[in-house]
Design an enzyme around this catalytic site. Sequence first.
Site, PDB file in Angstrom:
ATOM      1  N   GLY A   1       0.821  -1.204   0.000  1.00 37.64           N
ATOM      2  CA  GLY A   1       0.000   0.000   0.000  1.00 37.64           C
ATOM      3  C   GLY A   1       0.853   1.250   0.000  1.00 37.64           C
TER       4      GLY A   1
ATOM      5  CE  LYS B   1       6.483   5.019   6.692  1.00 38.99           C
ATOM      6  NZ  LYS B   1       5.920   5.316   8.020  1.00 38.99           N
TER       7      LYS B   1
ATOM      8  CB  VAL C   1       4.233  -0.275   2.920  1.00 44.22           C
ATOM      9  CG1 VAL C   1       4.654  -1.442   3.797  1.00 44.22           C
ATOM     10  CG2 VAL C   1       4.238   1.022   3.733  1.00 44.22           C
TER      11      VAL C   1
ATOM     12  N   GLY D   1       1.119   5.234   1.777  1.00 43.76           N
ATOM     13  CA  GLY D   1       0.645   6.237   2.735  1.00 43.76           C
ATOM     14  C   GLY D   1       1.121   7.613   2.299  1.00 43.76           C
ATOM     15  N   GLY D   2       0.949   8.592   3.178  1.00 43.75           N
ATOM     16  CA  GLY D   2       1.342   9.950   2.851  1.00 43.75           C
ATOM     17  C   GLY D   2       2.833  10.080   2.572  1.00 43.75           C
TER      18      GLY D   2
ATOM     19  CG  ASP E   1      -1.264  10.233  13.664  1.00 48.13           C
ATOM     20  OD1 ASP E   1      -2.449  10.614  13.837  1.00 48.13           O
ATOM     21  OD2 ASP E   1      -0.782  10.023  12.533  1.00 48.13           O
TER      22      ASP E   1
HETATM   23  O1  3AM Z   1      -2.762   1.216   1.975  1.00 52.71           O
HETATM   24  P1  3AM Z   1      -3.393   0.281   2.965  1.00 52.71           P
HETATM   25  O2  3AM Z   1      -4.224   0.979   4.008  1.00 52.71           O
HETATM   26  O3  3AM Z   1      -4.036  -0.917   2.366  1.00 52.71           O
HETATM   27  O4  3AM Z   1      -1.561  -1.091   6.354  1.00 52.71           O
HETATM   28  C1  3AM Z   1      -0.649  -0.270   5.662  1.00 52.71           C
HETATM   29  C2  3AM Z   1      -1.230   0.469   4.482  1.00 52.71           C
HETATM   30  O5  3AM Z   1      -2.150  -0.339   3.800  1.00 52.71           O
HETATM   31  C3  3AM Z   1       0.431  -1.112   5.024  1.00 52.71           C
HETATM   32  O6  3AM Z   1       0.953  -0.322   3.995  1.00 52.71           O
HETATM   33  C4  3AM Z   1      -0.017   0.646   3.585  1.00 52.71           C
HETATM   34  C5  3AM Z   1       0.609   2.029   3.644  1.00 52.71           C
HETATM   35  O7  3AM Z   1       0.986   2.384   4.943  1.00 52.71           O
HETATM   36  N1  3AM Z   1       1.492  -1.401   5.997  1.00 52.71           N
HETATM   37  C6  3AM Z   1       2.319  -0.500   6.576  1.00 52.71           C
HETATM   38  N2  3AM Z   1       3.161  -1.106   7.419  1.00 52.71           N
HETATM   39  C7  3AM Z   1       2.864  -2.434   7.395  1.00 52.71           C
HETATM   40  C8  3AM Z   1       3.392  -3.596   8.067  1.00 52.71           C
HETATM   41  N3  3AM Z   1       4.399  -3.488   8.930  1.00 52.71           N
HETATM   42  C9  3AM Z   1       1.796  -2.626   6.487  1.00 52.71           C
HETATM   43  N4  3AM Z   1       1.255  -3.832   6.237  1.00 52.71           N
HETATM   44  C10 3AM Z   1       1.799  -4.881   6.903  1.00 52.71           C
HETATM   45  N5  3AM Z   1       2.846  -4.781   7.786  1.00 52.71           N
END
Ligand code: 3AM
Length: 188
Positions: A20, A42, A27, A22-23, A137
Site C-alpha cells: 500500500g 517502508k 510499503v 501512505g502519505g 497519532d
Molecule cells: O494502503 P493500505 O491501508 O491498504 O496497512 C498499511 C497500508 O495499507 C500497510 O501499507 C499501507 C501504507 O501504509 N502497511 C504498513 N506497514 C505495514 C506492516 N508493517 C503494512 N502492512 C503490513 N505490515
Amino acid sequence: MASPITSFQNGRYQVLRKLGEGGKGVVFLCQDTVLRRQVAIKLIKEEVLDEEGLLRFQREVQAMASLVHPNVVTVFDIGQEEGRHFLVLEFMEGGDVEQIVAASLNKRLDAAATVRISKEVVRALEHAHRHNILHRDVKPGNIWLTQGGQAKLGDFGLAYLGGGPRLTRAGMMVGSIAYMAPEVALGR
Ligand code: 3AM
C-alpha cells in the site's frame, strides 16, 4: 520514469508485492533472503529529505527501535536504496484496523474485539510513555494485527521523543483531526 524497485540492500530483500501507499511512503512485502522471513519495507517517497524530514525519519526509527514490546511493531533495520531511505519492519499479516473496519460487514468492530485491541494499544502506550515517548497519532490506521490477531502500534513518524529538540512549534497541532483529543485540537 525510473524502473520499479525489485529488491533492497543488494538483493537481500526481494520485493514480493506492494502492500500500500501512505502519505510519506510506499510499503512493500518483501522476502528477507538471509533470515528467510517476510518483512514489510517502508520506502520514504522523497528522493531527498530536507533536514526536518531526515530528523523525523531518524526519530521514527529511534522511537520504534527503543520500544521493544509485544504491542509495538518491531523495526528490524534501516537503509538507503537509490538514495531513498527505507525502514524494514515486522510484516503484520492481519492488516491495519482501518482496513479491517472498512472490510467488515457493518463497518464496525464488535465490542469484544474493540476492548481486546484497545487494551493492547494501551499497553503499548504505557510502555512508550514510560520511555518518555508520545505517539501523538493513535488511530485505527496506525494499529496493525498479527496473523493471530495480536494488536501492535506502529508508525511513530509524529512521535514526540522526550529530551530531543522539538520539531513542532509550541501550540502547533500534530496528529489526525478526527482522532485528536479535544484539548489538543484547542491548542492546549
Ligand atoms: O494502503 P493500505 O491501508 O491498504 O496497512 C498499511 C497500508 O495499507 C500497510 O501499507 C499501507 C501504507 O501504509 N502497511 C504498513 N506497514 C505495514 C506492516 N508493517 C503494512 N502492512 C503490513 N505490515
